[in-house]
Design an enzyme around this catalytic site. Structure first.
Site, PDB file in Angstrom:
ATOM      1  N   SER A 147       1.019  -1.181  -0.104  1.00 22.45           N
ATOM      2  CA  SER A 147      -0.117  -0.110   0.032  1.00 22.45           C
ATOM      3  C   SER A 147       0.787   1.213   0.054  1.00 22.45           C
ATOM      4  O   SER A 147       2.029   1.023   0.551  1.00 22.45           O
ATOM      5  CB  SER A 147      -0.964  -0.141   1.161  1.00 22.45           C
ATOM      6  OG  SER A 147      -1.541   1.372   1.594  1.00 22.45           O
ATOM      7  N   TYR A 160      -2.051  -1.120  10.413  1.00 25.70           N
ATOM      8  CA  TYR A 160      -2.165  -1.305   9.031  1.00 25.70           C
ATOM      9  C   TYR A 160      -1.011  -0.705   8.199  1.00 25.70           C
ATOM     10  O   TYR A 160      -0.127  -1.602   7.555  1.00 25.70           O
ATOM     11  CB  TYR A 160      -3.424  -0.514   8.457  1.00 25.70           C
ATOM     12  CG  TYR A 160      -3.771  -0.654   6.827  1.00 25.70           C
ATOM     13  CD1 TYR A 160      -4.180  -1.926   6.345  1.00 25.70           C
ATOM     14  CD2 TYR A 160      -3.216   0.188   5.843  1.00 25.70           C
ATOM     15  CE1 TYR A 160      -4.362  -2.043   4.913  1.00 25.70           C
ATOM     16  CE2 TYR A 160      -3.447   0.119   4.582  1.00 25.70           C
ATOM     17  CZ  TYR A 160      -4.030  -1.163   4.031  1.00 25.70           C
ATOM     18  OH  TYR A 160      -4.131  -1.349   2.629  1.00 25.70           O
TER      19      TYR A 160
END
Length: 271
Positions: A147, A160
């Site tokens: 990401s 995350y």
């Protein structure tokens, strides 16, 4: 008239989290290039069959499907063994991921454990079990869907961000360890990350809805507001666009592209 060449003909790919979104788009793109597929996802029979049908339509010669829970280490190992029971796995795409947003002090410890398990530890185990086999064969591709948050941080995403930074770092270690495996002729073994920014998937929907509620506006204005904050292009990516990057990394021509973390983020990390 000769058919267009399919550079992944005869290869077999395991894509985790591949019954929808980016994962399904990647699986379809790999199928279109000739690869057989191992689908995976926590899905019901109808959703699984829909994904299998999409892959057969895309050109997959073989489609296996499994529903192992990646929060459990023994289930990750079972998934790999189940995939190998159907043949060699030449391509591994660790795409499965979960998200939960909250300030660090309010993040439930159970959420930390789940996000680290699915987004990082599962990738460690699939790589640990499959990379030695790829090295022995002289060809292998690992593409980890990280990401933009594997390169920069944002608030309210501690687990995350930790998982995605860890995924980028672990991928670089693996790339170094396997850089000498195989040859140009065999295709070599590479490990890379693709780091999407805002992409049209279900995982971003809660953030869009939260911003819409905060602004008392509709979904599109909320999404534009989120992108203004981070992504200079002011455009989201489509899952199929991320899939094209992944597919090229899997081709034999990419034998010397390893250890990279490629942002597809509209300039986010260039700032």
């Amino acid at each position: 008239m000769n058919a267009a060449p399919r550079p992944l003909q005869g290869r077999r790919a395991l894509v985790t989290g591949s019954v929808q979104g980016i994962g399904l788009a990647i699986a379809e793109a790999l199928a279109a290039q000739g690869a057989a597929l191992v689908l995976h996802g926590l899905a019901g029979a109808q959703e699984l069959e829909g994904a299998r049908a999409a892959l057969r339509q895309a050109g997959a010669s073989q489609v296996d499907a499994f529903t192992h829970d990646l929060r459990q280490p023994d289930q990750v190992e079972a998934l790999v063994h189940a995939a190998l029971a159907g043949g060699a796995v030449d391509i591994l795409v660790n795409n499965a991921g979960i998200q939960h947003t909250a300030p660090l002090a309010q993040m439930p410890r159970s959420r930390w454990d789940e996000i680290l398990a699915v987004n990082l530890s599962a990738a460690f185990d699939t790589m640990r079990l499959l990379l030695p086999r790829m090295a022995q064969a002289g060809y292998g591709r690992v593409v980890n869907i990280a990401s933009v948050h594997g390169l920069v941080a944002s608030v309210q995403k501690a687990p995350y961000v930790a998982a995605k930074f860890g995924l980028v770092g672990m991928s670089r270690v693996a790339a170094l360890e396997y850089a000498g495996a195989g040859s140009r002729a065999s295709g070599g073994v590479t490990v890379n990350c693709v780091c999407p920014g805002w992409t049209e998937t279900a995982i971003i929907e809660p953030q869009i809805q939260a911003r819409a509620a905060a602004l008392a506006t509709g979904r599109e204005e909320a999404l534009r507001d989120l992108m203004r904050e981070k992504q200079p292009s002011q455009r989201t990516s489509l899952p199929s666009e991320i899939a094209r990057v992944v597919t090229w990394l899997c081709e034999p021509a990419a034998h010397n592209l390893t250890g990279a973390a490629i942002p597809v983020d509209g300039g986010w990390t260039a700032q």
